[in-house]
Design a protein around this motif. Structure first.
Motif, PDB file in Angstrom:
ATOM      1  N   SER A  38       0.791  -1.248   0.000  1.00 48.50           N
ATOM      2  CA  SER A  38       0.000   0.000   0.000  1.00 48.50           C
ATOM      3  C   SER A  38       0.816   1.288   0.000  1.00 48.50           C
ATOM      4  N   THR A  39       2.149   1.195   0.054  1.00 44.64           N
ATOM      5  CA  THR A  39       2.933   2.442   0.196  1.00 44.64           C
ATOM      6  C   THR A  39       3.349   3.060  -1.141  1.00 44.64           C
ATOM      7  N   GLY A  40       2.887   2.476  -2.247  1.00 45.93           N
ATOM      8  CA  GLY A  40       3.174   3.053  -3.565  1.00 45.93           C
ATOM      9  C   GLY A  40       1.943   3.772  -4.083  1.00 45.93           C
ATOM     10  N   VAL A  41       1.366   3.211  -5.138  1.00 49.87           N
ATOM     11  CA  VAL A  41       0.172   3.780  -5.776  1.00 49.87           C
ATOM     12  C   VAL A  41      -0.958   4.028  -4.768  1.00 49.87           C
ATOM     13  N   TYR A  42      -1.094   3.167  -3.774  1.00 49.44           N
ATOM     14  CA  TYR A  42      -2.206   3.286  -2.827  1.00 49.44           C
ATOM     15  C   TYR A  42      -2.006   4.347  -1.747  1.00 49.44           C
ATOM     16  N   GLY A  43      -0.811   4.953  -1.705  1.00 47.15           N
ATOM     17  CA  GLY A  43      -0.602   6.189  -0.940  1.00 47.15           C
ATOM     18  C   GLY A  43      -0.600   6.101   0.582  1.00 47.15           C
ATOM     19  N   TYR A  44      -0.424   4.914   1.131  1.00 40.13           N
ATOM     20  CA  TYR A  44      -0.401   4.779   2.608  1.00 40.13           C
ATOM     21  C   TYR A  44       0.899   5.403   3.120  1.00 40.13           C
ATOM     22  N   PRO A  45       0.849   6.304   4.105  1.00 39.42           N
ATOM     23  CA  PRO A  45       2.094   6.908   4.606  1.00 39.42           C
ATOM     24  C   PRO A  45       3.078   5.821   5.064  1.00 39.42           C
ATOM     25  N   LYS A  46       4.312   5.940   4.602  1.00 33.56           N
ATOM     26  CA  LYS A  46       5.282   4.854   4.806  1.00 33.56           C
ATOM     27  C   LYS A  46       5.546   4.556   6.274  1.00 33.56           C
ATOM     28  N   ASP A  47       5.633   5.608   7.103  1.00 32.83           N
ATOM     29  CA  ASP A  47       5.945   5.369   8.517  1.00 32.83           C
ATOM     30  C   ASP A  47       4.813   4.610   9.198  1.00 32.83           C
ATOM     31  N   LYS A  48       3.599   5.008   8.902  1.00 34.38           N
ATOM     32  CA  LYS A  48       2.430   4.336   9.504  1.00 34.38           C
ATOM     33  C   LYS A  48       2.316   2.897   9.001  1.00 34.38           C
TER      34      LYS A  48
END
Ligand code: AR6
Length: 175
Positions: A123-133
């Motif tokens: 989810s941390t690419g196209v799906y935009g989930y903040p990487k730290d979270k």
């Protein structure tokens, strides 16, 4: 409880020598960009063929769930396709859905006799989930799965494509 090692690596998940690699897919299971595109390219058409059969049977894969196919030409024997949540601010159940991706992938791996498994940063690419979270959810989900289950999985590898994720995971797993 058997001992499971949790590792972090930087690189391309299609090259990792493990029993199963996890794909950050979408609900259609028909492929896409990012890590999904890389896995289908490197693994060849056998993976898509099986995805299509699963689709015909169950109509795709809901967010947070996982399905398993051959690894095709990959070094890994299996690909576990899971669908991460699209980030929309955090109030739409995203953390729980993301944790489900890790839990359901581990459960499916275990059911198929997998001893080593590699995860991308779902989810941390196209799906935009903040990487730290996302990193915190991923590490918590895997660690709590290992505490709650008598698992036969010996090795879990977080494969980070970018430097930022690598630093985050190293920070969470040190000590
Ligand atoms: N090996 C390891 N990690 C990779 C690789 C690779 N070869 N390539 C990219 N990443 P993304 P998502 C990292 O966008 O956010 C697809 O189109 C990347 O840097 O692949 O879950 C699907 O079909 C990032 O950290 O997946 C879906 O439609 C991480 O993998 C949608 O994207 C995930 O980025 C899913 O979006």
């Amino acid at each position: 409880m058997g001992k499971t090692t949790i590792e972090v690596q930087q690189g391309d998940i299609t090259k990792v020598q493990v029993d199963a690699v996890v794909n950050a897919a979408n609900s259609s299971l028909l492929g896409g960009g990012g890590v999904d595109g890389a896995i289908h390219r490197a693994g060849g058409p056998a993976i898509l063929e099986e995805c299509k059969l699963i689709r015909a049977r169950q109509g795709g894969c809901p967010t947070g769930e996982a399905v398993i196919t051959t690894g095709g030409n990959l070094p890994a024997r299996y690909v576990i396709h899971t669908v991460g949540p699209v980030w929309s601010g955090g109030g739409k159940g995203e953390p729980e859905l993301l944790a489900n991706c890790y839990r359901n992938s581990l459960r499916l791996a275990e059911e198929n006799g997998v001893k080593s498994i590699a995860f991308p940063n779902i989810s941390t690419g196209v799906y935009g989930y903040p990487k730290d979270k996302a990193a915190k959810v991923a590490v918590d989900a895997v660690q709590s799965y290992m505490q709650e289950h008598e698992t036969s999985i010996k090795r879990v590898v977080f494969v980070c494509f970018d430097e930022e994720n690598l630093t985050l995971y190293e920070g969470l797993l040190k000590g």
